[in-house]
Design a protein around this motif. Sequence first.
Motif, mmCIF file in Angstrom:
data_model
loop_
_atom_site.group_PDB
_atom_site.id
_atom_site.type_symbol
_atom_site.label_atom_id
_atom_site.label_comp_id
_atom_site.label_asym_id
_atom_site.label_seq_id
_atom_site.Cartn_x
_atom_site.Cartn_y
_atom_site.Cartn_z
ATOM 1 N N ASN A 28 0.654 -1.397 0.122
ATOM 2 C CA ASN A 28 -0.083 0.006 0.097
ATOM 3 C C ASN A 28 0.887 1.220 -0.102
ATOM 4 N N ARG A 29 1.731 1.268 -0.656
ATOM 5 C CA ARG A 29 2.804 2.519 -0.824
ATOM 6 C C ARG A 29 2.394 3.307 -2.144
ATOM 7 N N THR A 30 1.714 2.550 -2.952
ATOM 8 C CA THR A 30 1.367 3.537 -4.133
ATOM 9 C C THR A 30 -0.174 3.234 -4.254
ATOM 10 N N LEU A 31 -0.995 4.118 -4.920
ATOM 11 C CA LEU A 31 -2.427 4.168 -5.182
ATOM 12 C C LEU A 31 -2.766 3.253 -6.102
ATOM 13 N N TRP A 32 -3.833 2.477 -5.850
ATOM 14 C CA TRP A 32 -4.554 1.637 -7.006
ATOM 15 C C TRP A 32 -5.357 2.383 -7.641
ATOM 16 N N ALA A 33 -5.677 2.210 -8.855
ATOM 17 C CA ALA A 33 -6.747 2.926 -9.546
ATOM 18 C C ALA A 33 -7.593 1.992 -10.555
ATOM 19 N N SER A 34 -8.660 2.514 -11.079
ATOM 20 C CA SER A 34 -9.165 2.202 -12.222
ATOM 21 C C SER A 34 -9.309 3.296 -13.069
ATOM 22 N N TYR A 35 -9.827 3.356 -14.460
ATOM 23 C CA TYR A 35 -9.904 4.430 -15.184
ATOM 24 C C TYR A 35 -11.006 4.396 -16.012
ATOM 25 N N ALA A 36 -11.465 5.698 -16.520
ATOM 26 C CA ALA A 36 -12.797 5.932 -17.103
ATOM 27 C C ALA A 36 -12.153 6.646 -18.293
ATOM 28 N N LEU A 37 -12.348 6.222 -19.744
ATOM 29 C CA LEU A 37 -12.007 6.940 -20.758
ATOM 30 C C LEU A 37 -13.423 7.400 -21.500
#
Length: 194
Positions: A58-67
Motif C-alpha cells: 500500500n505504498r502506491t495508489l490503486w486505481a481504475s480508469y474511465a476513458l
Amino acid sequence: MPFVVPLGVGAHLEKWGVAPARIVEVDWWDEVPIAGGRIRLVATPARHFSGRGLFDRNRTLWASYALMGQARRVYFGGDSGPFEMLTEIGRRLGPFDLTMLEIGAYNPSWGQIHLGPQGALAAHADLRGALLLPIHWGAYDLAVHEWDEPVETLLAGAPQATAKLLLPRLGEIVHLGQPPSPEPWWRQRTGTSH
C-alpha cells in the motif's frame, strides 16, 4: 505517448528506464487529456492492495480508469474488488458503453479485492454499463477453480442480471456499435460442454 499511472507508480517506471517526462501520476478523480485532447482519461477509485514485496504494501495508489470520448465512454476496472464507490463512478461518469471488469482468480477469502463473476455483474449495473467485457480470466491458473469457471458463471448469471456480454475470441476485433452475440468459444478449445 504518456504513461498515466496512480500516485507512487512513477518511481517504478523511472527505475525501469521510462523517461520522467513521459510519466503522469494521478490521484483519484484527476483528469488527463490524451489522444490530442479527443479523450479524457479519468483516474477513478479502485479497491485492492498495492505492492508485491515484504515492505511495499500500500505504498502506491490503486486505481481504475474511465476513458471518455465524444461518442463513447469506457470503464476499465483493472483488478479491483467490490466497493461502494462503483455507484459513485457510474453516477459521475456513466453511463458507460463498455465496462471491462475482472472475473477470474476469485475465492471467498479474496472477496474484498476481486470481483469474481457475480461481483462483476453487480459492478456493471452500479456503473450503468451497456456491454460487459470480462477481463482477468483464462490466462493463468491462479485460483482453486477451473480456468473457465469464471466465464461460465458469468454467462449463466448474465440473463438474470440483464447484462449484455462481450466475449470476443482472443485477438478478435469487435465494434461497440455492432457487438457479436456471446459465443462460448473456449468450450471448443477445452472440449467441455456446460
